[in-house]
Design an enzyme around this catalytic site. Sequence first.
Site, PDB file in Angstrom:
ATOM      1  N   GLU A   1      -5.667  -5.144  10.562  1.00 36.60           N
ATOM      2  CA  GLU A   1      -4.717  -4.044  10.740  1.00 36.60           C
ATOM      3  C   GLU A   1      -5.070  -3.265  12.003  1.00 36.60           C
ATOM      4  O   GLU A   1      -5.919  -2.350  11.954  1.00 36.60           O
ATOM      5  CB  GLU A   1      -4.772  -3.103   9.530  1.00 36.60           C
TER       6      GLU A   1
ATOM      7  N   ASN B   1       0.866  -1.184   0.000  1.00 35.14           N
ATOM      8  CA  ASN B   1       0.000   0.000   0.000  1.00 35.14           C
ATOM      9  C   ASN B   1       0.898   1.228   0.000  1.00 35.14           C
ATOM     10  O   ASN B   1       1.448   1.596   1.037  1.00 35.14           O
ATOM     11  CB  ASN B   1      -0.893  -0.025   1.253  1.00 35.14           C
TER      12      ASN B   1
ATOM     13  N   HIS C   1      -9.731   0.670   4.696  1.00 38.67           N
ATOM     14  CA  HIS C   1      -8.467   0.936   5.399  1.00 38.67           C
ATOM     15  C   HIS C   1      -8.761   1.904   6.541  1.00 38.67           C
ATOM     16  O   HIS C   1      -9.603   2.793   6.407  1.00 38.67           O
ATOM     17  CB  HIS C   1      -7.450   1.534   4.416  1.00 38.67           C
TER      18      HIS C   1
ATOM     19  N   GLY D   1       1.795   2.439  10.779  1.00 42.19           N
ATOM     20  CA  GLY D   1       2.697   3.582  10.638  1.00 42.19           C
ATOM     21  C   GLY D   1       3.321   4.053  11.935  1.00 42.19           C
ATOM     22  O   GLY D   1       3.891   5.135  12.006  1.00 42.19           O
TER      23      GLY D   1
ATOM     24  N   GLU E   1      -7.323   4.429   7.583  1.00 39.93           N
ATOM     25  CA  GLU E   1      -7.204   5.861   7.237  1.00 39.93           C
ATOM     26  C   GLU E   1      -8.457   6.339   6.510  1.00 39.93           C
ATOM     27  O   GLU E   1      -8.880   7.482   6.657  1.00 39.93           O
ATOM     28  CB  GLU E   1      -5.930   6.084   6.403  1.00 39.93           C
TER      29      GLU E   1
ATOM     30  N   SER F   1       3.039  -1.904  10.594  1.00 35.90           N
ATOM     31  CA  SER F   1       4.476  -1.822  10.874  1.00 35.90           C
ATOM     32  C   SER F   1       5.226  -3.121  10.628  1.00 35.90           C
ATOM     33  O   SER F   1       6.155  -3.464  11.359  1.00 35.90           O
ATOM     34  CB  SER F   1       4.723  -1.305  12.302  1.00 35.90           C
TER      35      SER F   1
ATOM     36  N   LYS G   1       0.053   4.193  -0.375  1.00 37.59           N
ATOM     37  CA  LYS G   1      -0.660   5.380   0.140  1.00 37.59           C
ATOM     38  C   LYS G   1      -0.449   6.557  -0.805  1.00 37.59           C
ATOM     39  O   LYS G   1      -0.302   6.359  -2.005  1.00 37.59           O
ATOM     40  CB  LYS G   1      -0.226   5.701   1.571  1.00 37.59           C
TER      41      LYS G   1
HETATM   42  C1  PEP Z   1      -1.055   0.208   6.022  1.00 34.60           C
HETATM   43  O1  PEP Z   1      -1.175   1.397   5.818  1.00 34.60           O
HETATM   44  O2  PEP Z   1      -1.870  -0.599   5.538  1.00 34.60           O
HETATM   45  C2  PEP Z   1       0.076  -0.231   6.838  1.00 34.60           C
HETATM   46  C3  PEP Z   1       0.070  -1.459   7.299  1.00 34.60           C
HETATM   47  O3  PEP Z   1       1.052   0.688   7.069  1.00 34.60           O
HETATM   48  P1  PEP Z   1       2.470   0.421   7.804  1.00 34.60           P
HETATM   49  O4  PEP Z   1       3.029  -0.851   7.247  1.00 34.60           O
HETATM   50  O5  PEP Z   1       3.298   1.621   7.430  1.00 34.60           O
HETATM   51  O6  PEP Z   1       2.178   0.322   9.250  1.00 34.60           O
END
Ligand code: PEP
Length: 249
Positions: free
Chosen positions: A166, A9, A94, A172, A96, A211, A11
């Site tokens: 998630e 992803n 997601h 993040g 976000e 992460s 983003k």
């Molecule tokens: C994500 O945005 O789906 C995600 C898992 O981000 P990160 O790996 O940066 O935590």
Amino acid sequence: MRRKLVIANWKMNGHRSMVDQLLAGLQTRLSELSVQVVICPPAVYLDQAQALLKGSPISLGAQNASEHVTGAYTGEISAQMLREFGCDYVLLGHSERRSLYGESDAVVAQKTLAALKERLTPVLCVGESDAERASGKTEQVVSRQLSAAIEAVGVEAFSDIVVAYEPVWAIGTGNTATPEQAQAVHYHIRQQIASLSEKIAADLTLLYGGSVNADNAAELFAMPDIDGGLIGGASLDEQAFTAICNAAG
Ligand code: PEP
């Protein structure tokens, strides 16, 4: 079908030359794939990515799709349009999108339905916030998010859906869930589906996101109900993303 899967992803990151470079690098490094890899760039780069990935085993996905088919929805992109640009997958719900753009469980469920109608594989993202985990509501929140989609599309449709757990507090932040924490929620998700159909549950591909990096991927992916990862930050780094893909293979 349950399979090993790693999804990038990106983003709202990147630019034309970065898309060229990163996709060229990944195609070289991931030429002998034993795992399915999907790249989700920003929508404006889908055309460029589609051309670059032609003939490649790497698949293309989008980061969002409208719940509507066509019409006066300024700024939105339909599942049909994503199909036309070579997408096979789409991230939906997601955290976000849920927290910054107010996407409710009901809207995410309608998006899931719209994506399925266009034969896109929805990657349905679920996960609890820090406060929800602290108050012992993790399973309740994840079940609620999952139930909304099940109600809209029916459990049988989950043979064409990927679920990504998630935890919001891990995205993040560098605070990855421990393999045991992630496994417990993955098991819960699979059990929820199994209560409706054991066959669909056994075949469900379940990803962990939050992460994941080159150092922690292998132990997360070794857990029995974790089939791969949804990767944010580390997917922008060719070397780290390659290591993560290899850890899943
Ligand atoms: C994500 O945005 O789906 C995600 C898992 O981000 P990160 O790996 O940066 O935590």
